[in-house]
Scaffold this motif. Structure first.
Motif, PDB file in Angstrom:
ATOM      1  N   ASN A 191       0.814  -1.222   0.000  1.00  0.00           N
ATOM      2  CA  ASN A 191       0.000   0.000   0.000  1.00  0.00           C
ATOM      3  C   ASN A 191       0.845   1.269   0.000  1.00  0.00           C
ATOM      4  OD1 ASN A 191      -2.331  -1.595   0.063  1.00  0.00           O
ATOM      5  ND2 ASN A 191      -2.314  -1.658   2.300  1.00  0.00           N
ATOM      6  N   TYR A 243      -1.316   5.274   3.207  1.00  0.00           N
ATOM      7  CA  TYR A 243      -2.602   4.607   2.996  1.00  0.00           C
ATOM      8  C   TYR A 243      -2.751   3.421   3.936  1.00  0.00           C
ATOM      9  CZ  TYR A 243      -3.979   7.149  -1.217  1.00  0.00           C
ATOM     10  OH  TYR A 243      -4.383   8.114  -2.103  1.00  0.00           O
ATOM     11  N   ARG A 295      -6.001  -0.565   0.219  1.00  0.00           N
ATOM     12  CA  ARG A 295      -5.414  -0.826  -1.084  1.00  0.00           C
ATOM     13  C   ARG A 295      -5.506   0.401  -1.984  1.00  0.00           C
ATOM     14  NH1 ARG A 295      -7.110  -3.195  -6.067  1.00  0.00           N
ATOM     15  NH2 ARG A 295      -9.256  -3.204  -5.324  1.00  0.00           N
ATOM     16  N   ILE A 296      -4.415   0.716  -2.662  1.00  0.00           N
ATOM     17  CA  ILE A 296      -4.390   1.813  -3.629  1.00  0.00           C
ATOM     18  C   ILE A 296      -4.947   1.282  -4.941  1.00  0.00           C
ATOM     19  CG2 ILE A 296      -2.935   3.453  -4.878  1.00  0.00           C
ATOM     20  CD1 ILE A 296      -0.932   3.182  -2.523  1.00  0.00           C
ATOM     21  N   SER A 325      -7.721   5.400  -3.257  1.00  0.00           N
ATOM     22  CA  SER A 325      -7.685   4.198  -2.433  1.00  0.00           C
ATOM     23  C   SER A 325      -9.074   3.642  -2.203  1.00  0.00           C
ATOM     24  CB  SER A 325      -7.045   4.495  -1.076  1.00  0.00           C
ATOM     25  OG  SER A 325      -7.994   5.094  -0.196  1.00  0.00           O
TER      26      SER A 325
END
Length: 662
Positions: free
Chosen positions: A74, A92, A95-96, A112
């Motif tokens: 991430n 983040y 999850r991007i 994200s």
């Protein structure tokens, strides 16, 4: 391009087209040059399982000097092409899902699963965080000037400033939404089969209707004049943004079309379904089809030059070269085109249909229409046409039992009568002093240019054979005629020299697949080639011994078929057509070199231009001209296949020797 050990999920060309970067489920990202040579590998860590550990999104900086890649932990890593990590963007917790460089390269925006955007400087500093915190971000784009960001959600799409300020919200559910290249409009695709254009303020400008099912993808042409839309109805449609009209429908996919892209020069389109990737021009003509790979069939990337594109299947990247040989698609006849002929200088094309002959220039402009044949029934046609060697006269043969001679302005000069049934073939002798005609009355007649009958050849009458094709030898010494199962060689005073016979006709079918349908001498006179209705080609030498036989079609039991053949210069290559919509190019050893598949209906006739650089083909759909310097095709094919032929142990010795001497 092999090197990954698991499926490839992302593939991107650099802006200059010299490099590609791929990311795979094997936990690596790889840098390649445009020739497919591996340069560098980057690996964060080994994946824990099949759902973890692989690099995902990749984005090049606009100057092409670095690229950003979404890491499995991430974070976003920015690398140069020497494999040096420049900086890492972190922060983040989820999850991007996407990232983009701004057009000026000064910032990076990432999205994200937590429904937020982050804007970073190109030094790695976090500048802004924004988002609705209510809807999942599906995808986003920068406007071409980098001042605004367009984001798509399940039920809305929104425009933000590049500082994170919400400017407009569009309450329209979409499957895709994109900016126009000039940033003045937005296009959206919907599950109701429509494509819509919007102003940046949210005003609906235009609705394009035509698809009968969900539109999955849309694309603006780089010049902004066209929109392409891909749909579950198995079509791609092209829309003219200026006139608001549908300009073409691209048909031929076997499943829903899930990807569409324009080439960088706005002249070509690639589209993809679950089975094939297809390349088209803007007129809707299919240029090429490629088998779609088993996974990631939608992952297609054009090279910046528009001449090649990359596709991904499993752990393999493939680079494809686009062929665009089509010069013109000429439409104007209202019935099937039954014959075509080039003038000796290659500047005029004659085409024959029902009761008319039309003359065109090579740009497809109609010059003259020659009317005078008296065909009145639907089945009656102008069957054959030919130019005199000096290019000043045209002969046409018809169902009205006559041959007519015309000048280039369309004036009727002479009418040759005497046959008692359809005249199906006509040819000028190479010295221009004689005309030969063949008829369904089982005779061949030889005439002078004033229409005086010189000789009547009755040799085909003994078997009640209809005569289908005629060809003079280039040395002006003999005439070849093709009947149902025989080829006869004659002197020009009507004496029979040779009878070339194969198996007898099958009387049980309406149109015998074993019939000879076309004969041609090679330009140097060394060979005579024949093609039969079942696609069988026989090549005869100057002593009329068969030196080569091969099959051009797998359809050997057709009962309503047609076939045509012609030689390239020096007889090195043979072009053939059958009633299967294709044109095939062969070496004179019978090796398939090239296949043209752009006709949408059966191909009736084909002819090379006098310089053998243009191929004309006539089908039930239209007349087409192909830009094809065929003398170079075999050489190009051998250069391409050299390593394959030399190193593949499964290739026969005969096949390995096909390129020797070239």
């Amino acid at each position: 391009m092999n090197g990954h050990t698991d499926d490839i999920y992302t593939l991107v060309f650099s802006p200059d087209g010299k490099r590609l970067v791929s990311a795979s489920g094997d936990g690596t990202a790889k840098i390649w040059n445009h020739k497919g040579n591996h340069i560098k590998s980057i690996q964060k860590r080994q994946p824990k399982d099949e759902y973890d550990g692989y690099y995902q999104g990749i984005e090049f900086s606009p100057d092409g000097k670095s690229f950003a890649i979404v890491s499995p932990d991430n974070t976003i890593e920015v690398w140069d092409f020497q494999g040096k990590l420049l900086y890492t963007l972190s922060g983040y917790q989820d999850r991007i899902t996407d990232l983009k460089f701004s057009p000026d390269g000064e910032t990076i925006v990432s999205a994200s699963g937590l429904k937020t955007f982050k804007i970073w400087s190109n030094k790695g500093e976090l500048l802004h965080t924004f988002g609705s915190n209510q809807e999942n971000i599906r995808f986003f784009y920068f406007s071409p000037d980098g001042k605004t960001i367009l984001s798509s959600y399940s039920k809305t799409f929104k425009i933000w400033s590049n500082k994170g300020e919400l400017l407009h919200t569009f309450t329209e559910g979409t499957s895709e939404v994109i900016f126009s290249p000039d940033k003045q409009m937005i296009a959206s695709a919907s599950s109701d089969g429509t494509v819509k254009l919007w102003s940046l303020e949210g005003k609906l400008l235009q609705t394009f209707k035509g698809h009968t099912a969900k539109v999955w993808r849309i694309a603006f042409s780089p010049d902004g004049e066209m929109i392409a839309s891909a749909s579950s109805d198995k079509t791609v449609r092209l829309w003219n943004v200026v006139t608001s009209e549908e300009s073409a429908v691209l048909r031929g996919h076997q499943d829903k079309v899930t990807e569409v892209k324009f080439s960088p020069d706005s002249k070509g389109i690639i589209s993809d379904d679950n089975f094939e990737t297809k390349v088209w021009n803007l007129q809707g003509n299919l240029l090429q089809s490629f088998p779609t790979d088993s996974v990631n069939h939608g992952l297609l990337k054009f090279h910046p030059n528009g001449k090649t594109f990359a596709s991904v299947g499993g752990d393999t990247i493939k680079i494809w070269k686009i062929k665009d040989n089509l010069l013109q698609a000429i439409e104007g006849h209202t019935d099937e085109v039954w014959d075509i002929a080039f003038s000796p200088d290659g500047q005029i094309i004659a085409s024959a249909s029902s009761d008319k002959v039309k003359l065109w220039n090579t740009e497809g402009k109609l010059l003259h229409t020659l009317t005078g044949h008296t065909n009145t029934e639907p089945h009656q046609k102008v069957w054959s046409i030919a130019f005199s060697p000096d290019g000043q006269m045209i002969a046409s043969a018809s169902s009205d039992n006559a041959i007519r001679l015309w000048n280039l302005e369309g004036k009727l000069l002479h009418t040759l009568t005497g046959h008692t049934n359809n005249v199906v073939s006509v040819a000028f002798s190479p010295d221009g002093e004689m005309i030969a005609s063949a008829s369904s009355d089982n005779t061949i007649r030889l005439w002078n240019l004033e229409g005086k009958l010189l000789h009547t050849l009755t040799g085909h009458r003994e078997n009640s054979e209809k005569i289908i094709s005629l060809a003079f030898s280039p040395d002006n010494k003999t005439l070849a005629s093709a009947g149902e199962t025989q080829i006869k060689i004659w002197t020009l005073n009507g004496r029979l020299l040779k009878n070339l016979q194969l198996n007898k006709p099958n009387k049980l079918v309406k149109r015998n697949p074993a019939e000879f349908y076309s004969i041609r001498f090679s330009p140097n006179g060394k060979y005579l080639a024949s093609i039969r209705g079942n696609g069988e080609v026989n090549v005869w030498n100057s002593e009329y011994n068969i030196v080569q036989s091969f099959q051009t079609s797998q359809f050997t039991d057709l009962v309503d078929n047609n076939a045509e053949i012609d030689f390239s210069s020096e007889g090195q290559m043979i072009a053939s057509s059958n009633d299967n919509k294709t044109i095939k190019l062969w070496s004179n050893q019978g090796k398939l070199i090239y296949t043209l598949t752009e006709h949408s209906n059966n191909v009736r006739h084909l002819k090379f231009s006098p310089d053998h650089k243009v191929l004309a083909s006539a089908g039930r759909d239209k007349l087409m001209l192909w830009d094809f310097d065929l003398d170079n095709v075999l050489m190009k094919g051998c250069l391409w296949a050299k390593d394959y032929l030399s190193n593949n142990q499964n290739i026969s010795k005969e096949d390995k020797e096909i390129c020797e001497g070239l």
